[in-house]
Design a protein around this motif. Structure first.
Motif, mmCIF file in Angstrom:
data_model
loop_
_atom_site.group_PDB
_atom_site.id
_atom_site.type_symbol
_atom_site.label_atom_id
_atom_site.label_comp_id
_atom_site.label_asym_id
_atom_site.label_seq_id
_atom_site.Cartn_x
_atom_site.Cartn_y
_atom_site.Cartn_z
ATOM 1 N N GLU A 192 0.833 -1.260 0.220
ATOM 2 C CA GLU A 192 0.130 0.127 -0.022
ATOM 3 C C GLU A 192 0.970 1.302 -0.123
ATOM 4 O O GLU A 192 0.605 2.278 -0.839
ATOM 5 C CB GLU A 192 -0.782 0.201 1.332
ATOM 6 N N PHE A 193 1.864 1.266 0.647
ATOM 7 C CA PHE A 193 2.758 2.440 0.703
ATOM 8 C C PHE A 193 3.362 2.540 -0.706
ATOM 9 O O PHE A 193 3.656 3.797 -0.932
ATOM 10 C CB PHE A 193 4.023 2.081 1.737
ATOM 11 N N GLU A 194 3.745 1.401 -1.101
ATOM 12 C CA GLU A 194 4.742 1.732 -2.528
ATOM 13 C C GLU A 194 3.787 2.218 -3.519
ATOM 14 O O GLU A 194 3.969 2.944 -4.218
ATOM 15 C CB GLU A 194 5.150 0.269 -2.916
ATOM 16 N N LEU A 195 2.628 1.788 -3.444
ATOM 17 C CA LEU A 195 1.501 2.469 -4.611
ATOM 18 C C LEU A 195 1.318 3.890 -4.253
ATOM 19 O O LEU A 195 1.417 4.737 -5.075
ATOM 20 C CB LEU A 195 0.212 1.762 -4.370
ATOM 21 N N ALA A 196 1.172 4.036 -2.946
ATOM 22 C CA ALA A 196 1.138 5.504 -2.394
ATOM 23 C C ALA A 196 2.381 6.407 -3.025
ATOM 24 O O ALA A 196 2.076 7.588 -3.363
ATOM 25 C CB ALA A 196 0.741 5.767 -1.069
ATOM 26 N N PHE A 197 3.406 5.899 -2.586
ATOM 27 C CA PHE A 197 4.619 6.652 -3.014
ATOM 28 C C PHE A 197 4.623 6.862 -4.526
ATOM 29 O O PHE A 197 5.236 7.999 -4.978
ATOM 30 C CB PHE A 197 5.969 5.770 -2.519
ATOM 31 N N ASP A 198 4.145 5.916 -5.510
ATOM 32 C CA ASP A 198 4.171 6.026 -6.857
ATOM 33 C C ASP A 198 3.516 7.325 -7.144
ATOM 34 O O ASP A 198 3.932 8.200 -8.295
ATOM 35 C CB ASP A 198 3.846 4.936 -7.508
#
Length: 98
Positions: A17-23
């Motif tokens: 979830e964090f990695e998607l938000a970071f993108d």
């Protein structure tokens, strides 16, 4: 040129979830004046820990420009709820290379 370093401790189980938000969030900082590039890396030994490295032209571009902008509020809304504890951000300058 300055280098910003932040060790990001993401709540375990929320890494994807964090990695998607970071993108989404990286587009915000990439559009800011003084931005050069960034790298987000995940620790192999502890997958909920990340290292964010951001190169920029001047310290003030980040500390005053980015953090004082409306765009930073969007960055905060996308990312800050993932951190436990909240990251320490440090700024470095190159003194030697090989």
């Amino acid at each position: 040129m300055i280098l910003e370093q932040a060790v990001l401790s993401v709540t375990p189980g929320r890494e994807a979830e964090f990695e998607l938000a970071f993108d989404r969030a990286k587009r915000i900082i990439a559009a800011m004046p003084g931005f050069a590039d960034l790298t987000l890396s995940r620790r192999l030994e502890r997958p909920s820990a990340y290292l964010l490295l951001v190169h920029g032209e001047r310290l003030e571009d980040h500390t005053e420009g980015f953090r004082g902008s409306a765009e930073y509020q969007e960055w905060r809304a996308l990312l800050h709820h993932f951190y436990e504890p909240f990251p320490v951000v440090e700024h470095l300058e190159t003194v030697s290379t090989a």
